[in-house]
Scaffold this active site. Structure first.
Site, PDB file in Angstrom:
ATOM      1  N   VAL A 148      -3.640  -4.325   0.957  1.00 54.62           N
ATOM      2  CA  VAL A 148      -4.454  -4.759   2.096  1.00 54.62           C
ATOM      3  C   VAL A 148      -5.844  -4.111   2.023  1.00 54.62           C
ATOM      4  CG1 VAL A 148      -4.683  -4.568   4.619  1.00 54.62           C
ATOM      5  CG2 VAL A 148      -2.468  -5.136   3.611  1.00 54.62           C
ATOM      6  N   ASP A 149      -5.863  -2.837   1.698  1.00 56.10           N
ATOM      7  CA  ASP A 149      -7.101  -2.062   1.647  1.00 56.10           C
ATOM      8  C   ASP A 149      -8.099  -2.707   0.669  1.00 56.10           C
ATOM      9  OD1 ASP A 149      -8.736   0.081   2.209  1.00 56.10           O
ATOM     10  OD2 ASP A 149      -7.617   1.541   1.018  1.00 56.10           O
ATOM     11  N   TYR A 198       3.205   2.051  -0.558  1.00 49.28           N
ATOM     12  CA  TYR A 198       3.830   3.272  -0.040  1.00 49.28           C
ATOM     13  C   TYR A 198       5.353   3.174   0.071  1.00 49.28           C
ATOM     14  CZ  TYR A 198      -0.636   5.664   0.825  1.00 49.28           C
ATOM     15  OH  TYR A 198      -1.858   6.298   0.691  1.00 49.28           O
TER      16      TYR A 198
HETATM   17  N1  AR6 Z   1      -2.581  -9.600   3.940  1.00 43.68           N
HETATM   18  C1  AR6 Z   1      -1.448  -9.230   4.593  1.00 43.68           C
HETATM   19  N2  AR6 Z   1      -0.521  -8.403   4.064  1.00 43.68           N
HETATM   20  C2  AR6 Z   1      -0.757  -7.959   2.810  1.00 43.68           C
HETATM   21  C3  AR6 Z   1      -1.909  -8.278   2.073  1.00 43.68           C
HETATM   22  C4  AR6 Z   1      -2.854  -9.148   2.687  1.00 43.68           C
HETATM   23  N3  AR6 Z   1      -3.979  -9.518   2.083  1.00 43.68           N
HETATM   24  N4  AR6 Z   1      -1.841  -7.645   0.854  1.00 43.68           N
HETATM   25  C5  AR6 Z   1      -0.681  -6.949   0.843  1.00 43.68           C
HETATM   26  N5  AR6 Z   1      -0.013  -7.144   2.010  1.00 43.68           N
HETATM   27  P1  AR6 Z   1      -0.112  -2.115   1.115  1.00 43.68           P
HETATM   28  P2  AR6 Z   1       0.738   0.518   2.095  1.00 43.68           P
HETATM   29  C6  AR6 Z   1       1.263  -6.578   2.478  1.00 43.68           C
HETATM   30  O1  AR6 Z   1       0.291  -1.780  -0.275  1.00 43.68           O
HETATM   31  O2  AR6 Z   1       2.137   0.291   1.634  1.00 43.68           O
HETATM   32  C7  AR6 Z   1      -3.601   1.003  -0.902  1.00 43.68           C
HETATM   33  O3  AR6 Z   1      -3.922   1.343  -2.228  1.00 43.68           O
HETATM   34  C8  AR6 Z   1       2.162  -5.964   1.432  1.00 43.68           C
HETATM   35  O4  AR6 Z   1       3.000  -6.955   0.846  1.00 43.68           O
HETATM   36  O5  AR6 Z   1      -1.391  -2.833   1.334  1.00 43.68           O
HETATM   37  O6  AR6 Z   1       0.501   1.097   3.451  1.00 43.68           O
HETATM   38  C9  AR6 Z   1      -4.187   1.977   0.099  1.00 43.68           C
HETATM   39  O7  AR6 Z   1      -5.464   2.433  -0.311  1.00 43.68           O
HETATM   40  C10 AR6 Z   1       2.963  -4.972   2.273  1.00 43.68           C
HETATM   41  O8  AR6 Z   1       4.062  -5.589   2.913  1.00 43.68           O
HETATM   42  O9  AR6 Z   1      -0.174  -0.803   2.057  1.00 43.68           O
HETATM   43  C11 AR6 Z   1      -3.170   3.079   0.085  1.00 43.68           C
HETATM   44  O10 AR6 Z   1      -3.376   3.948  -1.011  1.00 43.68           O
HETATM   45  C12 AR6 Z   1       1.975  -4.522   3.352  1.00 43.68           C
HETATM   46  O11 AR6 Z   1       0.949  -5.494   3.348  1.00 43.68           O
HETATM   47  C13 AR6 Z   1      -1.857   2.349  -0.083  1.00 43.68           C
HETATM   48  O12 AR6 Z   1      -2.200   1.111  -0.742  1.00 43.68           O
HETATM   49  C14 AR6 Z   1       1.341  -3.155   3.112  1.00 43.68           C
HETATM   50  O13 AR6 Z   1       1.092  -2.982   1.715  1.00 43.68           O
HETATM   51  C15 AR6 Z   1      -1.212   1.992   1.222  1.00 43.68           C
HETATM   52  O14 AR6 Z   1       0.058   1.453   0.995  1.00 43.68           O
END
Ligand code: AR6
Length: 173
Positions: A33-34, A126
């Site tokens: 997402v970030d 994470y």
């Molecule tokens: N829109 C909605 N959901 C999404 C999207 C999107 N565009 N992309 C991924 N997801 P994550 P975390 C979902 O990895 O686990 C980064 O490097 C994904 O499938 O984005 O909190 C940060 O800088 C999952 O279910 O976040 C941190 O280092 C959810 O969003 C680390 O990742 C969260 O996945 C944070 O990890």
């Protein structure tokens, strides 16, 4: 009372007063997402994150905390960055995950946001199991009074995430 909505999709395509970012403590970007938020939102967001690091957050944003910046080119007024806990088998970090939702809502409230879009924090890179992440997300939003926030929209990336959130919502009302 805050209405909870579930949608499938890409959070960077949402229109909302505030969009929550699943960030890391550096506030300087990453994957998931970030990465998507910074790519679509443009350099203004990163510039404000750097300014936060140079001022109030010299050592970074702590896990479970939240802070707002501009939303750049996103269709929103603010991005609220929060740092989820890395999932651990050995240690129960649920309270930190709940804190992300609570603190993000508190910041949204301070900003006067009425609609807030959340991803499923910590359930990607994470490693948090989706069923438990969904339960904590729904429960915490239910328990947190956040007027004027009238709508919390969970934006779920895939079918599994959507169905786990649906189950958690059905179980908790
Ligand atoms: N829109 C909605 N959901 C999404 C999207 C999107 N565009 N992309 C991924 N997801 P994550 P975390 C979902 O990895 O686990 C980064 O490097 C994904 O499938 O984005 O909190 C940060 O800088 C999952 O279910 O976040 C941190 O280092 C959810 O969003 C680390 O990742 C969260 O996945 C944070 O990890």
């Amino acid at each position: 009372m805050t209405e909870i909505k579930l949608v499938r999709g890409d959070i960077t395509r949402q229109q909302a007063d505030a969009i929550v970012n699943a960030a890391n403590s550096s506030l300087l970007g990453g994957g998931g997402v970030d990465g998507a938020i910074h790519r679509r939102g443009g350099p203004e967001i990163l510039a404000e994150c750097r300014a936060l690091r140079a001022s109030r957050y010299g050592t970074g944003l702590r896990t479970g905390q939240a802070v707002a910046t501009t939303a750049g080119r996103l269709d929103a007024d603010h991005v609220i960055h929060t740092v989820g806990p890395v999932w651990s088998r050995q240690e129960d970090r649920s309270e930190l995950l709940a804190s992300c939702y609570r603190e993000s809502l508190r910041v949204a409230q301070e900003l006067g946001a009425r609609t807030v879009a959340f991803p499923a924090i910590s359930t990607g890179i994470y490693g948090w199991p989706m069923d438990d992440g969904a339960r904590i997300a729904i429960r915490t939003v239910r328990e947190t009074a956040a007027a004027p926030v009238g709508e919390v929209r969970f934006v779920l990336f895939d079918e599994q995430a959507y169905s786990e959130f649906e189950s958690a919502l059905a179980a908790q009302g």
